[in-house]
Write a protein that holds these residues in place. Structure first.
Motif: not given
Length: 344
Positions: A215-223, A235-244
């Motif tokens: 799963f990959c994510y990015r975040v932006a501030a909103v006004i 932001t830059e895009v970061l990815c992570a893999i959850p594990h059992d």
């Protein structure tokens, strides 16, 4: 006979004379394009993108043919001061519009603290200009800069996101408006989609993920500025893999019974649906436990035929799940059994 021939000539002359007549041309106002419809706007970090539908007919109902371009009427009003300016922007058509249904224009010439109104009309030629579309309007403020320090923590079926708020807007002025945050998520950096809700704080718990999937994510501030939501730089895009990471529960009700072949072991199945099998451990009384077979045991029973000789043995069993990490449960309660001989 002469009279009859003369009549035929008169009829033929009338027909030929009528062939040269033409209907009077329509005035330019009637062959002008119809009103532009479907005008929409999309705010971006760099400004606004306008899109609208291309008119296909004239006001008289005939095909519109070739369009020279579109005229945009842009009105700028300084919020709180009443100062208003209007601009006309001509957007030429540089391609065939027969196979496209919409047209667009990007305007990056926006000033923070202003409200804008846009209208669009189609231009076919001199004095052949359609009526203006219905207006669209929004307020504009310089967008926030990107949030800082985005990091992800992946756990079992969950991912935590943490970040810090931006310190300034993109024009360099310090942030002095309340911030909310929009999260984008997807299987790759190229396939992100916005989540439905805005986040108020600087962290987010995503419990809708699945293990072993990226799963990959990015975040932006909103006004929110005078009724308009404005999204800032991401932001830059970061990815992570959850594990059992959660092992099954320990097997229960282990029993050990001497039989002619060795020691027969039986236990109650673990209740988890992802159990792949079981592992049996054995030890001499007071010694270290070691596994006594290769691989996993599929059924909740086992006969130990590898006893080195008579004596008192202690057994325990664990359950192993089917995750890539093969999480192993805590051991069952140990059972002690005396084995006297392999002979029948």
């Amino acid at each position: 006979m002469r009279l009859r021939a003369l009549g035929l000539w008169l009829i033929l002359f009338s027909i030929l004379a009528g062939c040269g007549r033409k209907t009077p041309p329509l005035p330019p106002e009637q062959v002008a394009p119809r009103q532009v419809t479907g005008l929409r706007y999309e705010l971006r970090v760099s400004g606004v993108k306008l899109t609208w539908k291309v008119p296909r007919r004239t006001l008289a109902g005939t095909p519109v043919g070739h369009l020279k371009g579109f005229e945009i009427l842009k009105t700028e009003k300084v919020i709180g001061q009443g100062l208003t300016r209007s601009f006309k922007i001509f957007v030429p058509v540089d391609r065939d519009l027969d196979k496209v249904s919409s047209f667009g224009y990007e305007d990056s010439n926006l000033r923070s603290g202003c409200r804008y109104v846009y209208r669009v009309r189609a231009v076919r030629g001199f004095r052949s200009v359609g009526p203006f579309s219905a207006p669209v309007s929004f307020s504009w403020h310089s967008p926030p800069g990107p949030p800082e320090g985005l990091r992800l923590e992946a756990w079992d079926r969950k991912i935590y996101l943490f970040w810090r708020p931006p310190q300034s807007f993109l024009d360099g002025t310090p942030v002095d408006l309340p911030l909310r945050y929009r999260l984008w998520r997807g299987p790759s950096p190229e396939a992100l989609k916005p989540l439905a809700v805005l986040v108020d704080g600087t962290s987010f718990f995503d419990g809708s993920v699945e293990n072993e999937i990226r799963f990959c994510y990015r975040v932006a501030a909103v006004i929110q500025f005078y009724g308009t939501w404005i999204e800032g730089a991401p932001t830059e895009v970061l990815c992570a893999i959850p594990h059992d990471l959660t092992p099954p529960s320990a097997p229960r009700a282990l029993v050990a019974v001497p039989v002619p072949e060795g020691i027969w072991l039986r236990w109650r199945e673990a209740p988890e649906p992802d159990v792949a099998g079981y592992r049996v451990y054995r030890a001499r009384k007071g010694k270290k436990f070691v596994p006594i077979h290769q691989g996993l045991i599929a059924r909740p029973e086992y006969i130990d035929r590898t006893l080195p000789g008579p004596g008192v043995y202690v057994y325990r069993v664990t359950a192993v799940d089917d995750s890539p990490r093969a999480n192993e449960s805590p051991p069952s309660a140990p059972v002690e059994v005396e084995y006297k001989s392999k002979e029948r």
